[in-house]
Write a protein that holds these residues in place. Structure first.
Motif, PDB file in Angstrom:
ATOM      1  N   HIS A 418       0.862  -1.017  -0.107  1.00 22.12           N
ATOM      2  CA  HIS A 418       0.128   0.116  -0.128  1.00 22.12           C
ATOM      3  C   HIS A 418       0.842   1.214   0.096  1.00 22.12           C
ATOM      4  O   HIS A 418       2.159   0.979   0.260  1.00 22.12           O
ATOM      5  N   TYR A 419       0.192   2.272  -0.366  1.00 19.88           N
ATOM      6  CA  TYR A 419       1.039   3.744  -0.376  1.00 19.88           C
ATOM      7  C   TYR A 419       0.399   4.618   0.963  1.00 19.88           C
ATOM      8  O   TYR A 419      -0.760   4.639   0.950  1.00 19.88           O
ATOM      9  N   ASN A 420       1.258   5.109   1.857  1.00 21.61           N
ATOM     10  CA  ASN A 420       0.808   5.859   2.713  1.00 21.61           C
ATOM     11  C   ASN A 420       2.062   7.160   2.583  1.00 21.61           C
ATOM     12  O   ASN A 420       3.301   6.907   2.381  1.00 21.61           O
ATOM     13  N   PRO A 421       1.721   8.293   2.804  1.00 22.49           N
ATOM     14  CA  PRO A 421       2.665   9.484   2.744  1.00 22.49           C
ATOM     15  C   PRO A 421       3.579   9.412   3.807  1.00 22.49           C
ATOM     16  O   PRO A 421       4.630  10.125   3.769  1.00 22.49           O
ATOM     17  N   TYR A 422       3.196   8.438   4.893  1.00 22.61           N
ATOM     18  CA  TYR A 422       4.153   8.717   6.108  1.00 22.61           C
ATOM     19  C   TYR A 422       4.727   7.412   6.483  1.00 22.61           C
ATOM     20  O   TYR A 422       5.856   7.353   7.344  1.00 22.61           O
ATOM     21  N   THR A 423       4.594   6.272   5.675  1.00 21.93           N
ATOM     22  CA  THR A 423       5.346   5.214   6.094  1.00 21.93           C
ATOM     23  C   THR A 423       5.801   4.392   4.625  1.00 21.93           C
ATOM     24  O   THR A 423       5.265   4.721   3.637  1.00 21.93           O
ATOM     25  N   GLU A 424       6.981   3.896   4.784  1.00 21.03           N
ATOM     26  CA  GLU A 424       7.543   3.326   3.580  1.00 21.03           C
ATOM     27  C   GLU A 424       8.616   2.174   4.293  1.00 21.03           C
ATOM     28  O   GLU A 424       9.527   2.560   4.852  1.00 21.03           O
ATOM     29  N   PRO A 425       8.392   0.892   3.732  1.00 24.25           N
ATOM     30  CA  PRO A 425       7.284   0.102   3.129  1.00 24.25           C
ATOM     31  C   PRO A 425       5.962   0.352   3.791  1.00 24.25           C
ATOM     32  O   PRO A 425       6.021   0.556   5.114  1.00 24.25           O
ATOM     33  N   SER A 426       4.816   0.058   3.231  1.00 26.91           N
ATOM     34  CA  SER A 426       3.381   0.291   3.820  1.00 26.91           C
ATOM     35  C   SER A 426       2.671  -0.970   3.329  1.00 26.91           C
ATOM     36  O   SER A 426       2.907  -1.552   2.187  1.00 26.91           O
ATOM     37  N   PHE A 427       1.759  -1.647   4.042  1.00 23.45           N
ATOM     38  CA  PHE A 427       0.846  -2.473   3.699  1.00 23.45           C
ATOM     39  C   PHE A 427      -0.503  -2.528   4.805  1.00 23.45           C
ATOM     40  O   PHE A 427      -0.404  -2.229   5.668  1.00 23.45           O
ATOM     41  N   GLU A 428      -1.660  -3.023   4.024  1.00 23.30           N
ATOM     42  CA  GLU A 428      -2.765  -3.084   4.495  1.00 23.30           C
ATOM     43  C   GLU A 428      -3.102  -4.460   5.125  1.00 23.30           C
ATOM     44  O   GLU A 428      -2.395  -5.344   4.363  1.00 23.30           O
ATOM     45  N   LEU A 429      -3.935  -4.795   5.959  1.00 25.82           N
ATOM     46  CA  LEU A 429      -4.127  -6.195   6.433  1.00 25.82           C
ATOM     47  C   LEU A 429      -5.667  -6.494   5.948  1.00 25.82           C
ATOM     48  O   LEU A 429      -6.507  -5.440   6.051  1.00 25.82           O
ATOM     49  N   PHE A 430      -5.829  -7.469   5.736  1.00 26.81           N
ATOM     50  CA  PHE A 430      -7.213  -7.979   5.353  1.00 26.81           C
ATOM     51  C   PHE A 430      -7.666  -9.458   6.279  1.00 26.81           C
ATOM     52  O   PHE A 430      -6.600 -10.072   6.447  1.00 26.81           O
ATOM     53  N   GLY A 431      -8.723  -9.533   6.828  1.00 26.51           N
ATOM     54  CA  GLY A 431      -9.291 -10.692   7.282  1.00 26.51           C
ATOM     55  C   GLY A 431     -10.332 -11.339   6.431  1.00 26.51           C
ATOM     56  O   GLY A 431     -11.038 -10.652   5.905  1.00 26.51           O
ATOM     57  N   ARG A 432     -10.678 -12.761   6.761  1.00 25.03           N
ATOM     58  CA  ARG A 432     -11.657 -13.385   6.120  1.00 25.03           C
ATOM     59  C   ARG A 432     -13.030 -13.327   6.808  1.00 25.03           C
ATOM     60  O   ARG A 432     -12.794 -13.675   8.160  1.00 25.03           O
ATOM     61  N   HIS A 433     -14.066 -13.052   6.284  1.00 23.63           N
ATOM     62  CA  HIS A 433     -15.296 -12.463   7.236  1.00 23.63           C
ATOM     63  C   HIS A 433     -15.908 -14.173   7.302  1.00 23.63           C
ATOM     64  O   HIS A 433     -16.223 -14.901   6.437  1.00 23.63           O
ATOM     65  N   PRO A 434     -16.369 -14.621   8.747  1.00 24.87           N
ATOM     66  CA  PRO A 434     -16.547 -15.976   9.091  1.00 24.87           C
ATOM     67  C   PRO A 434     -17.762 -16.225   8.445  1.00 24.87           C
ATOM     68  O   PRO A 434     -18.207 -17.549   7.967  1.00 24.87           O
ATOM     69  N   GLU A 435     -18.687 -15.242   7.803  1.00 29.42           N
ATOM     70  CA  GLU A 435     -20.258 -15.647   7.292  1.00 29.42           C
ATOM     71  C   GLU A 435     -20.082 -15.500   5.804  1.00 29.42           C
ATOM     72  O   GLU A 435     -20.622 -16.426   5.165  1.00 29.42           O
ATOM     73  N   THR A 436     -19.587 -14.393   5.323  1.00 29.24           N
ATOM     74  CA  THR A 436     -19.566 -14.272   3.781  1.00 29.24           C
ATOM     75  C   THR A 436     -18.393 -14.490   2.965  1.00 29.24           C
ATOM     76  O   THR A 436     -18.489 -14.612   1.977  1.00 29.24           O
ATOM     77  N   ASN A 437     -17.262 -15.050   3.950  1.00 29.14           N
ATOM     78  CA  ASN A 437     -16.098 -15.430   3.392  1.00 29.14           C
ATOM     79  C   ASN A 437     -15.164 -14.465   2.324  1.00 29.14           C
ATOM     80  O   ASN A 437     -14.394 -14.836   1.710  1.00 29.14           O
ATOM     81  N   GLU A 438     -15.765 -13.042   2.457  1.00 31.89           N
ATOM     82  CA  GLU A 438     -15.037 -12.153   2.027  1.00 31.89           C
ATOM     83  C   GLU A 438     -13.885 -11.681   2.861  1.00 31.89           C
ATOM     84  O   GLU A 438     -13.843 -11.703   3.828  1.00 31.89           O
ATOM     85  N   LEU A 439     -12.951 -11.035   2.115  1.00 27.35           N
ATOM     86  CA  LEU A 439     -11.477 -10.610   2.585  1.00 27.35           C
ATOM     87  C   LEU A 439     -12.250  -9.143   2.870  1.00 27.35           C
ATOM     88  O   LEU A 439     -12.575  -8.324   2.083  1.00 27.35           O
ATOM     89  N   ILE A 440     -11.860  -8.557   4.170  1.00 25.66           N
ATOM     90  CA  ILE A 440     -12.464  -7.053   4.559  1.00 25.66           C
ATOM     91  C   ILE A 440     -11.040  -6.537   5.006  1.00 25.66           C
ATOM     92  O   ILE A 440      -9.997  -7.193   5.813  1.00 25.66           O
ATOM     93  N   GLU A 470     -13.777  -2.094  15.189  1.00 28.09           N
ATOM     94  CA  GLU A 470     -15.215  -2.531  14.855  1.00 28.09           C
ATOM     95  C   GLU A 470     -14.873  -3.702  13.577  1.00 28.09           C
ATOM     96  O   GLU A 470     -15.963  -4.548  13.481  1.00 28.09           O
ATOM     97  N   ARG A 471     -13.967  -3.594  12.931  1.00 33.82           N
ATOM     98  CA  ARG A 471     -13.866  -4.756  11.871  1.00 33.82           C
ATOM     99  C   ARG A 471     -13.158  -5.993  12.582  1.00 33.82           C
ATOM    100  O   ARG A 471     -13.453  -7.186  12.297  1.00 33.82           O
ATOM    101  N   LEU A 472     -12.373  -5.827  13.674  1.00 28.34           N
ATOM    102  CA  LEU A 472     -12.131  -7.110  14.458  1.00 28.34           C
ATOM    103  C   LEU A 472     -13.422  -7.576  14.908  1.00 28.34           C
ATOM    104  O   LEU A 472     -13.530  -8.888  15.096  1.00 28.34           O
ATOM    105  N   LEU A 473     -14.147  -6.633  15.535  1.00 26.36           N
ATOM    106  CA  LEU A 473     -15.612  -7.499  15.999  1.00 26.36           C
ATOM    107  C   LEU A 473     -16.158  -8.219  15.111  1.00 26.36           C
ATOM    108  O   LEU A 473     -16.890  -9.210  15.359  1.00 26.36           O
ATOM    109  N   MET A 474     -16.299  -7.679  13.737  1.00 27.85           N
ATOM    110  CA  MET A 474     -17.149  -8.209  12.534  1.00 27.85           C
ATOM    111  C   MET A 474     -16.390  -9.745  12.497  1.00 27.85           C
ATOM    112  O   MET A 474     -16.903 -10.694  12.075  1.00 27.85           O
TER     113      MET A 474
END
Length: 502
Positions: A418-440, A470-474
């Protein structure tokens, strides 16, 4: 037949042909609703009344829905303004249409998100086109709002679903019990019923005087449902926040705290966020009108941050070559992320100069002018954290996340550059939703750049992150819409009944 007085009153008020609700019977008999309810169920058990249950849905306008019912939907205002400015012939600048529409604040985003969806035209590269054949007079959502405001029913379920998703209407369900006399009830009335004087409680006086021999005691229905009483309970989101704090303290972190309203200097400038970045416009932040700016900023640090923005840091950094205004840096806003706390701590402004190694975190509210949807709110909790040490790497950062999320039973974590103005390297984290099986998306992270650390006086590596509570809660509970647990539309029954995951 002798019956308790309340049962006699209800039986005489009931009809064999015209259904009446328990509320109507209570009003006719001058009984308290709960007394009438008890009498109805007791008479039903004796076969003298029949009770039918149905679920009724009522639809009402929210405060925002009432406003739009009176003043018009934002997308219609935008369409009318664009049409008036000639956008049906040639594309015009979006800012011109917005200015002419009189829309402001969140209504602009609402108008833009619904404009093309409803076929009023198109928006591309900052220009807007109006479809001359669009018909706002027959806008189904606007018509439904007007009908509801006038107390008229709306039968179109799809339109009601859309209005509910926009937060313009509220749907409530209620259980209605209708009562009729049975044949046995009619027979009992014809034969005659009398009110029996009954006693509900045996007293010491009755025993000593022998009065108990001459009274009729009320019968108790031990199968009847007891009145439900919901006691206080820690909100599931707060429970999860406390768990997060316990986990991070167990991993050796100390907790940060600081102001919710802060100077843009601490919120963004120290983060090497350019002052013309879109996230720093009035569309995305909540600015304060009283007071409007902070007076106390460390002058030496302000100068170092200003120079980093204009000139960069080191041979490979060139700065932004964009204007930097100290007055803007002093402007006060609600923090859009808790990284403002990290900047205060890393600079030594909060607790004095820190020597590596150090680990700090916070689990605090942040505020963003976002469009409400199942995964976004105007205010939410951010899990902020950073580690200051020598020779840190991305592997250390990833390992920290894997250890942290494993404490909550989440092991399928994926990383995306990922790109951030303030970090390098940067990355986003994704987790799999237990009901929809989608990565959020559940967070953002990286290694702070020299342009951030050098002005703060930090001479070693710092890895940092911002995770969404809230995403952790989901991911933990399988919630698909965060508004079910947080905000004005939350599901109270869900909050009362949900089991705590340990």
């Amino acid at each position: 037949m002798k019956l308790p007085e309340s049962q006699v009153a209800v039986l005489e008020a009931a009809s064999a042909t015209d259904e009446q609700t328990i509320e109507e019977l209570a009003e006719k008999t001058w009984l308290k609703p709960e007394t009438a309810t008890g009498a109805v169920f007791e008479l039903e058990d004796e076969g003298l009344l029949s009770v039918e249950e149905r679920t009724d849905e009522s639809v009402s306008l929210t405060e925002e829905g009432e406003e739009y019912a009176e003043d018009g939907l934002p997308e219609i205002k935008l369409y009318e303004a664009a049409l008036s400015a000639g956008a049906d012939e040639d594309a015009i600048q979006m800012g011109q249409a917005i200015g002419q529409s009189g829309l402001g604040g969140p209504q602009v985003n609402i108008a833009l998100s619904n404009y093309a969806r409803k076929g009023y035209g198109s928006i591309d590269s900052g220009e807007i086109v109006a479809d001359p054949d669009a018909d706002p007079e027959n806008d189904a959502e606007a018509s439904a709002l007007s009908a509801l405001a006038a107390g008229e029913p709306v039968e179109d379920a799809d339109t009601l679903d859309q209005l509910e998703s926009r937060g313009l209407v509220e749907r409530t369900e209620s259980t209605v019990r209708s009562v009729l006399l049975t044949d046995d009830g009619v027979t009992a009335l014809m034969e005659g019923v009398e009110a029996a004087e009954t006693v509900g409680q045996l007293t010491p006086e009755m025993l000593t005087t022998g009065q108990w021999r001459d009274v009729e005691f009320a019968q108790y229905n031990v199968d009847a449902d007891a009145e439900r009483i919901d006691g206080g309970k820690v909100h599931i989101l707060r429970q999860t926040a406390n768990r997060v704090k316990d986990v991070l303290v167990g991993m050796g972190f100390e907790e940060m705290d600081g102001p919710h309203a802060d100077a843009d200097f601490w919120i963004n400038d120290c983060l090497f966020m350019p002052q013309d970045h879109p996230a720093r416009t009035h569309w995305d932040r909540f600015a304060l009108s009283n007071p409007t700016e902070i007076g106390d900023l460390p002058e030496e640090l302000v100068e170092k941050v200003r120079r980093a923005h204009l000139e960069g840091i080191g041979e490979n950094s060139d700065g932004y070559h964009s204007p930097w205004d100290e007055d803007f840096a002093r402007a006060i806003a609600l923090r859009g992320h808790t990284t403002s706390l990290s900047m205060r701590y890393l600079s030594g402004n909060a607790v004095g100069k820190l020597e590596p190694p150090q680990r700090f975190f916070s689990v605090e509210k942040v505020y963003r002018n976002d469009t409400l949807d199942p995964t976004h709110l105007l205010e939410f909790f951010q899990i902020e954290g950073w580690v200051m040490a020598e020779d840190l790497s991305v592997r250390d950062l990833m390992g920290t996340f894997e250890e942290f999320y494993a404490q909550f039973g989440i092991t399928d974590i994926q990383f995306k550059p990922h790109y951030n103005p303030y970090t390098e390297p940067s990355f986003e984290l994704f987790g799999r939703h237990p009901e929809t099986n989608e990565l959020i998306e559940i967070g953002n992270s990286g290694m702070f750049r020299p342009e951030v650390l050098e002005p703060l006086g930090v001479e070693c590596d710092v890895m940092a992150w911002g995770l969404a509570l809230e995403r952790l809660l989901m991911l933990m509970y399988g919630f698909e819409d965060i508004r079910d647990v947080h905000g004005t539309l939350c599901d109270l029954e869900l909050l009362r009944d949900v089991e705590v995951i340990h």
